[in-house]
Design a protein around this motif. Structure first.
Motif, PDB file in Angstrom:
ATOM      1  N   ARG A   4       0.867  -1.181   0.000  1.00 28.59           N
ATOM      2  CA  ARG A   4       0.000   0.000   0.000  1.00 28.59           C
ATOM      3  C   ARG A   4       0.905   1.233   0.000  1.00 28.59           C
ATOM      4  O   ARG A   4       1.214   1.826   1.035  1.00 28.59           O
ATOM      5  N   VAL A  48     -12.809  10.304  -2.414  1.00 29.85           N
ATOM      6  CA  VAL A  48     -12.292   8.933  -2.267  1.00 29.85           C
ATOM      7  C   VAL A  48     -12.712   8.300  -0.944  1.00 29.85           C
ATOM      8  O   VAL A  48     -12.249   7.211  -0.599  1.00 29.85           O
ATOM      9  N   ASN A  50     -12.239   9.490   2.193  1.00 29.51           N
ATOM     10  CA  ASN A  50     -11.346   9.725   3.331  1.00 29.51           C
ATOM     11  C   ASN A  50     -11.968  10.687   4.331  1.00 29.51           C
ATOM     12  O   ASN A  50     -12.800  11.534   3.956  1.00 29.51           O
ATOM     13  N   VAL A  72      -5.492   1.165  -6.240  1.00 31.35           N
ATOM     14  CA  VAL A  72      -5.910   2.255  -5.363  1.00 31.35           C
ATOM     15  C   VAL A  72      -6.978   3.094  -6.062  1.00 31.35           C
ATOM     16  O   VAL A  72      -7.133   3.038  -7.283  1.00 31.35           O
ATOM     17  N   THR A  73      -7.688   3.880  -5.261  1.00 35.26           N
ATOM     18  CA  THR A  73      -8.624   4.872  -5.775  1.00 35.26           C
ATOM     19  C   THR A  73      -8.061   6.249  -5.473  1.00 35.26           C
ATOM     20  O   THR A  73      -7.697   6.537  -4.324  1.00 35.26           O
ATOM     21  N   ARG A  97     -10.125   4.621 -10.382  1.00 38.93           N
ATOM     22  CA  ARG A  97      -9.459   3.404  -9.917  1.00 38.93           C
ATOM     23  C   ARG A  97      -8.195   3.208 -10.743  1.00 38.93           C
ATOM     24  O   ARG A  97      -8.239   3.195 -11.984  1.00 38.93           O
ATOM     25  N   ALA A 120      -7.396   6.936  -1.552  1.00 34.87           N
ATOM     26  CA  ALA A 120      -8.204   6.313  -0.508  1.00 34.87           C
ATOM     27  C   ALA A 120      -7.294   5.642   0.516  1.00 34.87           C
ATOM     28  O   ALA A 120      -6.427   4.850   0.172  1.00 34.87           O
ATOM     29  N   GLY A 121      -7.478   5.990   1.774  1.00 32.47           N
ATOM     30  CA  GLY A 121      -6.601   5.529   2.846  1.00 32.47           C
ATOM     31  C   GLY A 121      -5.660   6.605   3.322  1.00 32.47           C
ATOM     32  O   GLY A 121      -5.130   6.537   4.437  1.00 32.47           O
ATOM     33  N   GLU A 156      -7.752   1.130   2.700  1.00 29.32           N
ATOM     34  CA  GLU A 156      -8.907   1.760   2.059  1.00 29.32           C
ATOM     35  C   GLU A 156     -10.180   1.269   2.720  1.00 29.32           C
ATOM     36  O   GLU A 156     -10.427   0.076   2.820  1.00 29.32           O
TER      37      GLU A 156
END
Length: 289
Positions: A4, A48, A50, A72-73, A97, A120-121, A156
């Motif tokens: 990640r 996204v 978050n 990931v997004t 994406r 995202a994340g 995410e």
């Protein structure tokens, strides 16, 4: 290292990690920092899924390119720009994406100055004084990105409701800044005060995250000498000896010795972050609340 993560293929002119900053440390000489265009950073985070305080990337003028190590997004907003994945156009201002190993390229700003990219994340570099923001003045936080930098990304979590697309304000063709005069407006002549609130200035190419510098009429002082250093706040309009106003932005110093002719209302500073060199600037005096 976890897969990640984002690998920085092209860092761009100045790309930094930013969140909501680290307010409350001015007594330690630490600026607030954080995203200059706070609403744009908050919006790409929403796109996204978050939390609004997640760390994002802030680019300057010519964007950057990123290669994720896992799917990931991401969403790109702020200054309008082209966005491609492996050379194919994708949406700006909407979640995209991106597969592991593909290259997301954020192109030069078409208008405005700063684009924001959220993943995202969130970007989970080590926080300093409660923030992951890069501070160019104090050097706190992660350094500006360079080619080859690896940025860790959090897990995410897709919420039940997520914004898919959202309108974003266009960068200003004229920057209008509401300003409360003082506390040192008495250091300037009446003619200078009239010029400050009636004449047109322009954004200087010397502007940065510390301050928006202006070009235009020189504001004449009514007093000689210099002030002892005193506290500075976000939006303070300091006037150096050359007489051209400087609007302090997120990485501003916490003290200064040049007189502050006024303070810009905080909601107007997001537009200042997107005002390109040459943009006309007008200061409009408003009453104290």
């Amino acid at each position: 290292m976890s897969d990640r993560a984002l690998f920085v293929v092209r860092a761009g002119a100045l790309t930094t990690v930013q969140d909501r900053g680290r307010p409350g440390h001015a007594h330690l000489g630490v600026p607030r920092s954080g995203a200059l265009d706070g609403p744009a950073a908050a919006l790409v985070n929403r796109l996204v899924g978050n939390p609004l305080d997640a760390a994002v990337l802030e680019t300057t003028l010519n964007g950057c390119a990123l290669k994720p190590r896992s799917d990931v997004t991401l969403a790109v907003g702020g200054a309008p720009c082209s966005v491609t994945v492996d050379g194919r156009p994708v949406a700006w201002g909407a979640p995209v994406r991106v597969r592991a190993g593909a290259v997301l390229d954020i192109g030069p700003a078409v208008t405005g100055v700063r684009a924001y990219a959220a993943v995202a994340g969130g970007i989970i570099v080590e926080p300093v004084l409660g923030s992951r923001s890069t501070d160019l003045l104090s050097g706190l936080g992660p350094p500006p990105l360079t080619d080859g930098t690896v940025l860790p990304v959090g897990p995410e979590h897709v919420p039940h409701a997520r914004v898919d697309v959202a309108p974003q304000p266009a960068p200003p063709t004229e920057l209008v800044l509401r300003v409360t005069l003082g506390p040192r407006d008495d250091w300037f002549t009446p003619q200078a005060l009239r010029a400050f609130t009636s004449r047109t200035f322009h954004v200087s190419s010397a502007s940065n995250r510390i301050g928006l510098r202006t070009e235009g009429p020189a504001l004449e002082r009514a007093r000689s000498g210099e002030l002892a250093s005193e506290g500075m706040v976000l939006g303070a309009v300091q006037v150096p000896p050359a007489g051209r106003p400087v609007v302090f932005l997120a990485d501003h110093p916490t003290t200064g010795g040049y007189p502050v002719i006024g303070v810009v209302r905080a909601p107007d500073l997001a537009a200042a972050a997107q005002a390109a060199p040459g943009t006309p600037v007008r200061f409009v005096a408003v009453r104290r609340r």
